[in-house]
Design a protein around this motif. Structure first.
Motif, PDB file in Angstrom:
ATOM      1  N   CYS A   1      12.511  -1.578  -6.147  1.00  0.00           N
ATOM      2  CA  CYS A   1      12.498  -1.391  -4.346  1.00  0.00           C
ATOM      3  C   CYS A   1      10.671  -0.327  -4.365  1.00  0.00           C
ATOM      4  CB  CYS A   1      12.830   0.171  -4.692  1.00  0.00           C
ATOM      5  SG  CYS A   1      14.366  -0.024  -3.949  1.00  0.00           S
ATOM      6  N   ILE A   2      10.001  -1.471  -3.301  1.00  0.00           N
ATOM      7  CA  ILE A   2       8.537  -1.207  -3.766  1.00  0.00           C
ATOM      8  C   ILE A   2       8.099  -0.520  -2.247  1.00  0.00           C
ATOM      9  CG2 ILE A   2       6.328  -2.771  -2.373  1.00  0.00           C
ATOM     10  CD1 ILE A   2       8.252  -5.097  -2.964  1.00  0.00           C
ATOM     11  N   GLU A   3       7.175   0.524  -2.572  1.00  0.00           N
ATOM     12  CA  GLU A   3       6.300   1.876  -1.897  1.00  0.00           C
ATOM     13  C   GLU A   3       5.499   2.050  -1.661  1.00  0.00           C
ATOM     14  OE1 GLU A   3       9.097   3.387   0.251  1.00  0.00           O
ATOM     15  OE2 GLU A   3      10.328   3.318  -1.048  1.00  0.00           O
ATOM     16  N   PHE A   4       4.697   2.097  -1.063  1.00  0.00           N
ATOM     17  CA  PHE A   4       3.329   2.849  -0.717  1.00  0.00           C
ATOM     18  C   PHE A   4       2.664   4.345  -0.678  1.00  0.00           C
ATOM     19  CE2 PHE A   4       4.196  -0.241   3.528  1.00  0.00           C
ATOM     20  CZ  PHE A   4       2.999  -1.547   2.842  1.00  0.00           C
ATOM     21  N   THR A   5       1.602   4.344  -1.915  1.00  0.00           N
ATOM     22  CA  THR A   5       0.837   4.928  -1.025  1.00  0.00           C
ATOM     23  C   THR A   5       0.293   5.508  -0.589  1.00  0.00           C
ATOM     24  OG1 THR A   5      -1.172   4.205  -2.496  1.00  0.00           O
ATOM     25  CG2 THR A   5       0.283   4.292  -3.928  1.00  0.00           C
ATOM     26  N   PRO A   6      -0.210   6.897  -0.660  1.00  0.00           N
ATOM     27  CA  PRO A   6      -0.741   7.255   1.230  1.00  0.00           C
ATOM     28  C   PRO A   6      -2.196   6.063   1.311  1.00  0.00           C
ATOM     29  CG  PRO A   6      -0.220   8.596  -0.190  1.00  0.00           C
ATOM     30  CD  PRO A   6       0.145   7.814  -1.104  1.00  0.00           C
ATOM     31  N   GLU A   7      -2.562   5.472   0.829  1.00  0.00           N
ATOM     32  CA  GLU A   7      -4.471   4.955   0.675  1.00  0.00           C
ATOM     33  C   GLU A   7      -3.260   3.494   0.869  1.00  0.00           C
ATOM     34  OE1 GLU A   7      -7.897   2.492  -1.615  1.00  0.00           O
ATOM     35  OE2 GLU A   7      -6.134   4.405  -2.739  1.00  0.00           O
ATOM     36  N   GLY A   8      -1.967   2.980   0.055  1.00  0.00           N
ATOM     37  CA  GLY A   8      -1.810   1.427   0.586  1.00  0.00           C
ATOM     38  C   GLY A   8      -0.858   1.293   2.119  1.00  0.00           C
ATOM     39  N   LEU A   9      -0.625   2.681   2.126  1.00  0.00           N
ATOM     40  CA  LEU A   9       0.311   2.382   3.647  1.00  0.00           C
ATOM     41  C   LEU A   9      -1.148   2.609   4.373  1.00  0.00           C
ATOM     42  CD1 LEU A   9       2.785   2.772   5.440  1.00  0.00           C
ATOM     43  CD2 LEU A   9       2.869   5.069   5.976  1.00  0.00           C
ATOM     44  N   GLU A  10      -1.644   3.391   4.526  1.00  0.00           N
ATOM     45  CA  GLU A  10      -3.218   3.242   5.914  1.00  0.00           C
ATOM     46  C   GLU A  10      -3.351   1.647   5.309  1.00  0.00           C
ATOM     47  OE1 GLU A  10      -7.840   5.194   5.761  1.00  0.00           O
ATOM     48  OE2 GLU A  10      -6.159   6.229   5.083  1.00  0.00           O
ATOM     49  N   LYS A  11      -3.885   1.203   4.221  1.00  0.00           N
ATOM     50  CA  LYS A  11      -4.606  -0.113   4.459  1.00  0.00           C
ATOM     51  C   LYS A  11      -3.545  -1.441   5.032  1.00  0.00           C
ATOM     52  CE  LYS A  11      -7.969  -0.293   0.329  1.00  0.00           C
ATOM     53  NZ  LYS A  11      -8.617  -0.402   1.160  1.00  0.00           N
ATOM     54  N   ALA A  12      -2.327  -0.723   4.765  1.00  0.00           N
ATOM     55  CA  ALA A  12      -1.381  -1.954   5.734  1.00  0.00           C
ATOM     56  C   ALA A  12      -0.931  -1.555   6.605  1.00  0.00           C
ATOM     57  CB  ALA A  12       0.268  -2.367   5.212  1.00  0.00           C
ATOM     58  N   LYS A  13      -1.505  -0.377   7.738  1.00  0.00           N
ATOM     59  CA  LYS A  13      -0.677  -0.223   8.641  1.00  0.00           C
ATOM     60  C   LYS A  13      -2.530  -1.347   9.344  1.00  0.00           C
ATOM     61  CE  LYS A  13       1.597   3.876   8.951  1.00  0.00           C
ATOM     62  NZ  LYS A  13       1.921   4.991   9.258  1.00  0.00           N
ATOM     63  N   ASN A  14      -3.212  -0.756   8.985  1.00  0.00           N
ATOM     64  CA  ASN A  14      -4.849  -1.064   9.331  1.00  0.00           C
ATOM     65  C   ASN A  14      -4.128  -2.644   9.122  1.00  0.00           C
ATOM     66  OD1 ASN A  14      -8.011  -2.220   9.711  1.00  0.00           O
ATOM     67  ND2 ASN A  14      -8.353  -0.586   8.439  1.00  0.00           N
ATOM     68  N   ILE A  15      -3.988  -3.132   8.511  1.00  0.00           N
ATOM     69  CA  ILE A  15      -4.256  -5.042   8.009  1.00  0.00           C
ATOM     70  C   ILE A  15      -3.362  -5.300   9.880  1.00  0.00           C
ATOM     71  CG2 ILE A  15      -3.889  -6.689   7.347  1.00  0.00           C
ATOM     72  CD1 ILE A  15      -4.578  -4.687   4.658  1.00  0.00           C
ATOM     73  N   PHE A  16      -2.286  -4.539   9.461  1.00  0.00           N
ATOM     74  CA  PHE A  16      -1.134  -5.135  11.077  1.00  0.00           C
ATOM     75  C   PHE A  16      -1.920  -4.834  12.383  1.00  0.00           C
ATOM     76  CE2 PHE A  16       2.645  -4.066  13.855  1.00  0.00           C
ATOM     77  CZ  PHE A  16       3.214  -5.375  13.547  1.00  0.00           C
ATOM     78  N   HIS A  17      -2.755  -3.462  12.379  1.00  0.00           N
ATOM     79  CA  HIS A  17      -3.508  -3.363  13.735  1.00  0.00           C
ATOM     80  C   HIS A  17      -3.982  -4.398  13.879  1.00  0.00           C
ATOM     81  CE1 HIS A  17      -4.853  -0.730  17.155  1.00  0.00           C
ATOM     82  NE2 HIS A  17      -6.060  -1.194  16.411  1.00  0.00           N
TER      83      HIS A  17
END
Length: 149
Positions: free
Chosen positions: A84-100
């Protein structure tokens, strides 16, 4: 009042290579982060594994494993022994920024340029990786001021 934009003349045009935004991930890394985020949102159990990413993107499993390993090395994701792949806090922030960025560009292409949704989605996915933060801020401000977003 802003000056009216003018088209660039051939004499003033300066072709240059299109690099990724300074200090950011390569396009492939951003695509992996965005894909993981979207897949987690779609699934009721939020479980995403490397094989799921490979199937979603239609990439080979070894290629995806290599890319995910790089994201793990950069501290953006963790991969549990179960896969299972989980985001780190930094990874989740980057992913949300890219999707935004993807959402904003899609809205602009659809609402301002009149591009059909499927083409707007595809083109936004390409542009989101190279457009500057300054231009994104301007686009988002433009769309907000007109009540589009």
């Amino acid at each position: 009042m802003m000056e009216k934009a003018q088209l660039t003349s051939p004499q003033d045009a300066v072709p240059e290579p299109v690099p990724s935004r300074t200090g950011e991930l390569a396009e492939s890394g951003e695509n992996y982060l965005e894909t993981i985020l979207v897949m987690k949102e779609r699934r009721t159990d939020s479980i995403v594994r490397a094989v799921d990413v490979a199937n979603e993107l239609r990439f080979s499993k070894p290629s995806v494993s290599r890319g995910l390993g790089q994201l793990k090395d950069k501290g953006l994701i963790t991969i549990a022994p179960s896969g299972c792949i989980e985001f780190t806090p930094e990874g989740l922030e980057k992913a949300k920024n890219i999707f935004h960025r993807h959402q904003i560009l899609t809205a602009m292409l659809q609402e301002v340029a009149g591009v059909p949704s499927d083409i707007a989605q595809r083109d936004a996915c390409r542009v989101e990786h190279v457009i500057s933060d300054e231009t994104m801020v301007g686009i988002e401000k433009y769309l907000k001021n007109r009540g589009i977003i």
